[in-house]
Motif scaffolding. Structure first.
Motif, short mmCIF file in Angstrom:
data_model
loop_
_atom_site.label_atom_id
_atom_site.label_comp_id
_atom_site.label_asym_id
_atom_site.label_seq_id
_atom_site.Cartn_x
_atom_site.Cartn_y
_atom_site.Cartn_z
N LEU A 33 18.43 -22.54 -20.95
CA LEU A 33 18.04 -23.79 -20.30
C LEU A 33 18.13 -24.97 -21.25
O LEU A 33 18.49 -26.08 -20.84
N ALA B 33 16.25 -17.00 -21.44
CA ALA B 33 16.22 -18.11 -20.47
C ALA B 33 15.93 -19.43 -21.16
O ALA B 33 16.50 -20.47 -20.81
N THR C 263 9.46 -19.91 -8.62
CA THR C 263 10.64 -19.38 -9.32
C THR C 263 11.92 -20.04 -8.83
O THR C 263 13.01 -19.51 -9.03
N GLN D 187 8.06 -9.68 -14.55
CA GLN D 187 8.96 -10.37 -13.63
C GLN D 187 9.29 -9.55 -12.38
O GLN D 187 9.83 -10.10 -11.42
N PRO E 111 19.82 -21.22 -12.15
CA PRO E 111 19.92 -22.65 -12.51
C PRO E 111 21.25 -23.29 -12.17
O PRO E 111 21.37 -24.52 -12.24
N THR F 109 9.53 -25.37 -9.25
CA THR F 109 10.28 -25.33 -10.50
C THR F 109 11.74 -25.71 -10.24
O THR F 109 12.16 -25.93 -9.11
N SER G 76 20.70 -13.16 -13.29
CA SER G 76 19.45 -13.79 -13.71
C SER G 76 19.70 -15.14 -14.36
O SER G 76 18.82 -15.98 -14.42
N ALA H 65 10.47 -25.75 -15.89
CA ALA H 65 10.34 -24.30 -15.99
C ALA H 65 8.96 -23.85 -15.54
O ALA H 65 8.00 -24.62 -15.60
N CYS I 149 15.28 -20.25 -10.71
CA CYS I 149 15.13 -19.24 -11.76
C CYS I 149 15.65 -17.92 -11.19
O CYS I 149 16.80 -17.85 -10.80
N TRP J 96 13.48 -13.96 -18.43
CA TRP J 96 12.48 -14.98 -18.11
C TRP J 96 11.08 -14.62 -18.57
O TRP J 96 10.24 -15.50 -18.73
#
Length: 857
Positions: free
Chosen positions: A634, A630, A511, A493, A451, A378, A447, A391, A514, A484
């Motif tokens: 994104l 998320a 992940t 998660q 990215p 990812t 968290s 994702a 992420c 997420w």
């Protein structure tokens, strides 16, 4: 030219040249001709303003076609007008539709007059163009969709079938490729073409474009041959046809032809895949064999270098949920029924026995002309020269996203990354309670930080929240995970530390960019913890050999991982009898869970009676409203990066540099600067999420919380020097504390005549001596023998570096000639080289007083 015109106003700089100006207003006629040529050569400027500042006019007059007879407004998802299309009846009895868009247009007319006008113009916006009916698509996300050819037909379909959303694209049958079809992702789409060749071409183009956009299902209405040529759904029905025929046509729409060729012997029958064995000797045909339920082969996938070939599959389970899998073709050659097992586990009915081999045969021989680029992890990748974010839930964000797929040897659980509730509910019932609570805010902001690792060019690393039971550590983890997917354990998660390094490789790749959250460090295998931390922070898995001894491709990732536990990383590794290297504690930093307000991780209760009630609110919300933050983040980050990556990076680095200046000591060791940079990235990520409207926090709240937590880490660490230096001091101090009375022989003060150090009368000699203990001027000194210094006191460390650290801190007495050890005369030994460490090393209140030492000795 005059500075002012006759009426006192400023002259029009774009007015045509007068005859006088052409002949006398310039030094010569050549200059006049040149000026006219330059004006003619000025390019037209078109700057559309979308959305428009006002509604387009209901009717307009065109200079050639006269008054408009119809208007259709194209709108943004929120209903704001973007542009309009007007229809005109032409003089020859035909029709003409023209786009009308608000914006600035500058141009030169045929009389060499330059115009610069902001308003409505007969122009269209920049491609890709929005769909007509985009606002209805947004307002009714679960409604099926009808795609017509033309706005008039779409209006008619919306009236005839109110349970559907009717849409079209601008520009007629030849312009489908200029529209943005991405809003059709996950939608059930039925195409209603006009009854002519152009309609057939339009349906074919929309089928391809909607499929690339990720439409869940695409059907096409088959207009009866007896209908008039050119007929569309807005026209009157042919004579003899009743109104029910339209509903029948819609209900009978057939699935668009799949974009793949069936291997010989296989066929679809009533939504199931069958195989027909060969004809028997007696001419009869054996029964067909059931292979599996209905699935689509969307195309073949391979890496940008032409390796890693696979098939991109899509199907729906019995509850109607859509599943996708970019299956590596290499699995076809694995032993057993792995493929059938995975498909069955994800809701696709598969036959047993002989059907397993037939399924493999079908997947091996099926052919598709469509190509996807597959990636094995990812996170950020590049498509068509633009950054895209892949994702874990198979959604790709950014330009060129339609041709990128995530390929994995196992199906990523959709449960782990599903959504529930709305972003507003998550903000109101969870995120707002992090304000003023540094640990909770830090974990939520962290968290969002994954990215940004690639965007900012920072290394992977982690945070470990350590504290006692019921201190709120897991609440922080639940809050972070809810961005997420479900902020829970199990299928959520929050993953367990009770795993192996090998087992975490796949999870880390799934992940990447992420967040990876590991709960309860105490459950981990103390022998593997260090390997896991190094592996996650170093961004690569183990090198492995294939069956033939060849090197297999390593899995890679980027990860800002979060951890909780009641033990520090050093304490956990110490269970296995190992020391913690300073570099390891930089990769996963320990942060005390207790915020110092008497409420565990909390400082602000937000009106709750106690910390337990606040923790219950946050944990409960994390299990009810999740996955939306998320996705919203994104969407905007990918768009922001694609449009202005340079500006984005400059802004983020500016915030990071200011954080470093505000919180990192100027003389800090490189290890401390590295950790401070991680806290800065987390603060910056939280601030970016606030700017994007995802976090409902005050300005700079994320940066403030990250700074407070960094200062807490620095205080817990004991300073801003190198970790190895702190560890060296701690190691020497621990040795002296443990063995001061049992392995160091007591000496009298030095004899002033002989220079020797004598034993007190009746002193018991030690068998396992590490050195000597003496008082000099009322201050205690440890005289450590060279072998004990190297092999015991400095075990596992560099003896020279340890000595240098102690000298720098004034805990080691150097010799007159500047050496680390001194030559000291000990009765019975003569002159012996010894390392002289003062009791100042114990520091503060722990430092023994002379009286205490006398008694102890």
């Amino acid at each position: 030219m005059n500075e002012l015109s006759a009426d006192g106003s400023t002259p029009d700089p774009f007015a045509p040249f007068t005859e006088a100006e052409k002949t006398s207003g310039f030094p010569d006629s050549t200059a006049a001709v040149t000026a006219i040529a330059e004006r003619r050569a000025m390019p037209e400027i078109w700057e559309p303003q979308c959305p428009a500042p006002a509604e387009p006019p209901e009717s307009v007059k065109h200079w050639q076609h006269g008054d408009s007879v119809a208007r259709w407004a194209y709108r943004a998802p929120d209903g704001a007008p973007i542009f309009a299309v007007y229809r005109f009846n032409t003089a020859d009895g035909g029709k003409q539709t023209l786009p009308h868009t608000y914006g600035r247009r500058a141009w030169t007319d045929k009389n060499n007059r330059r115009h610069d006008v902001t308003g409505w113009h007969w122009k269209r916006p920049a491609a890709p163009l929005p769909l007509f009916g985009l606002d209805q698509l947004a307002a009714r996300p679960d409604a099926p969709v009808i795609v017509c050819e033309g706005e008039k037909a779409a209006d008619a379909a919306a009236t005839l079938f109110p349970d559907h959303v009717a849409i079209t694209s601008c520009g007629g049958s030849n312009s489908a490729g200029k529209a943005d079809w991405s809003p059709l992702a996950d939608r059930a789409v039925t195409i209603w073409p006009d009854h002519d060749d152009a309609g057939t071409d339009y349906a074919r183009a929309v089928t391809r474009l909607a499929g690339e956009a990720g439409a869940a299902e695409i059907r096409i209405v088959c207009v009866p041959e007896l209908f008039p040529p050119g007929w569309d759904v807005a026209d009157d029905l042919p004579e003899g046809e009743g109104p029910d025929v339209l509903a029948e046509l819609l209900a009978g729409a057939t699935l668009a032809e799949p974009p793949f060729k069936m291997p010989e012997g296989f066929s679809w029958e009533k939504g199931q895949l069958y195989f027909q064995p060969g004809q028997l000797k007696d001419g009869s045909w054996p029964p067909k064999i059931f292979v599996s339920g209905q699935f689509d082969v969307l195309g073949e996938a391979r890496t940008s270098t032409g390796t890693g070939w696979g098939l991109f599959l899509r199907w729906r389970d019995s509850d109607g949920r859509r599943h996708e899998w970019a299956m590596p073709k290499s699995l076809l050659h694995r032993e057993g029924n792995l493929i059938a097992e995975m498909l069955t586990d994800a809701g696709l009915v598969c036959g047993i026995g002989q059907a397993h081999g037939l399924l493999k045969d079908f997947l091996a021989r099926v052919y598709s002309s469509r190509r996807f680029e597959c990636v094995s992890r990812t996170g950020w990748h590049e498509a068509e020269g633009k950054p895209v974010f892949v994702a874990p839930w198979s959604k790709v964000y950014g330009a060129g996203a339609a041709n990128i797929v995530l390929q994995s040897e196992r199906l990523v659980s959709a449960e782990t990354f599903k959504t529930a509730g709305t972003l507003k509910q998550w903000q109101d019932e969870l995120a707002q309670f992090a304000i003023g609570n540094d640990r909770v805010a830090l974990f939520i902001a962290a968290s969002f930080a994954g990215p940004l690792l690639a965007v900012m060019g920072q290394d992977s690393g982690g945070l470990h929240l350590v504290g006692g039971s019921q201190s709120g550590k897991t609440t922080c983890a639940f809050a972070a995970g809810s961005l997420w997917g479900p902020g829970t354990r199990g299928n959520g998660q929050i993953r367990a530390w009770k795993t192996t390094a090998n087992g975490l490789e796949g999870t880390a790749a799934e992940t990447s960019d992420c967040v990876l959250i590991l709960d309860e460090l105490g459950q981990a295998d103390s022998k593997e913890v260090a390997d896991i931390v190094y592996m996650l922070a170093n961004e690569t898995g183990k090198g492995r050999a294939g069956r033939g001894g060849e090197a297999r491709r390593r899995q890679t990732w980027r990860s800002l991982f979060l951890s909780t536990g009641e033990l520090t990383l050093a304490a956990k590794i110490g269970e296995a009898g190992k020391r913690t290297m300073a570099g390891l504690e930089v990769r996963l930093v320990n942060l005390p869970a207790d915020a110092g307000a008497g409420y565990g991780v909390f400082q602000e209760l937000h009106g709750f009676d106690n910390a337990r009630d606040l923790a219950t609110q946050i944990s409960g919300a994390a299990g009810k409203h999740y996955g939306t933050a998320a996705r919203a983040y994104l969407t905007k980050l990918a768009d922001n990066r694609a449009k202005n990556e340079g500006g984005l990076v400059a802004d983020l680095k500016g915030l990071r540099d200011k954080f470093m200046k505000d919180y990192c000591p100027a003389d800090a060791d490189g290890q401390v600067k590295s950790v401070c940079s991680r806290f800065a990235l987390i603060g910056v990520a939280g601030e970016l999420a606030r700017v994007y409207g995802v976090l409902p926090w005050p300005k700079n709240e994320a940066l403030r919380a990250a700074g407070a937590c960094f200062k807490a880490w620095l205080a817990e660490r004991g300073g801003s020097g190198a970790g190895e230096d702190s560890a060296a001091l701690a190691q020497v101090r621990a040795f002296l504390e443990a063995h001061g009375a049992s392995r160091f022989e007591r000496l009298h003060e030095t004899n002033s005549k002989t220079g020797e150090n004598y034993y007190p009368p009746g002193e018991i000699r030690l068998l396992n001596r590490a050195g000597f203990l003496r008082l000099v001027g009322g201050k205690l000194q440890f005289l450590i023998m060279p072998e004990a210094w190297r092999n015991e006191v400095c075990k596992g460390a560099d003896p020279k570096r340890v000595a240098a650290v102690l000298r720098r801190e004034k805990y080691l007495k150097e010799s007159a000639d500047g050496k680390n050890s001194q030559s000291i005369n000990i009765a019975g030994y003569g002159k012996t080289r010894l390392y002289v460490v003062t009791a100042d090393i114990f520091g503060g209140d722990a430092r023994p007083t002379p009286a205490t030492l006398q008694t102890a000795c």
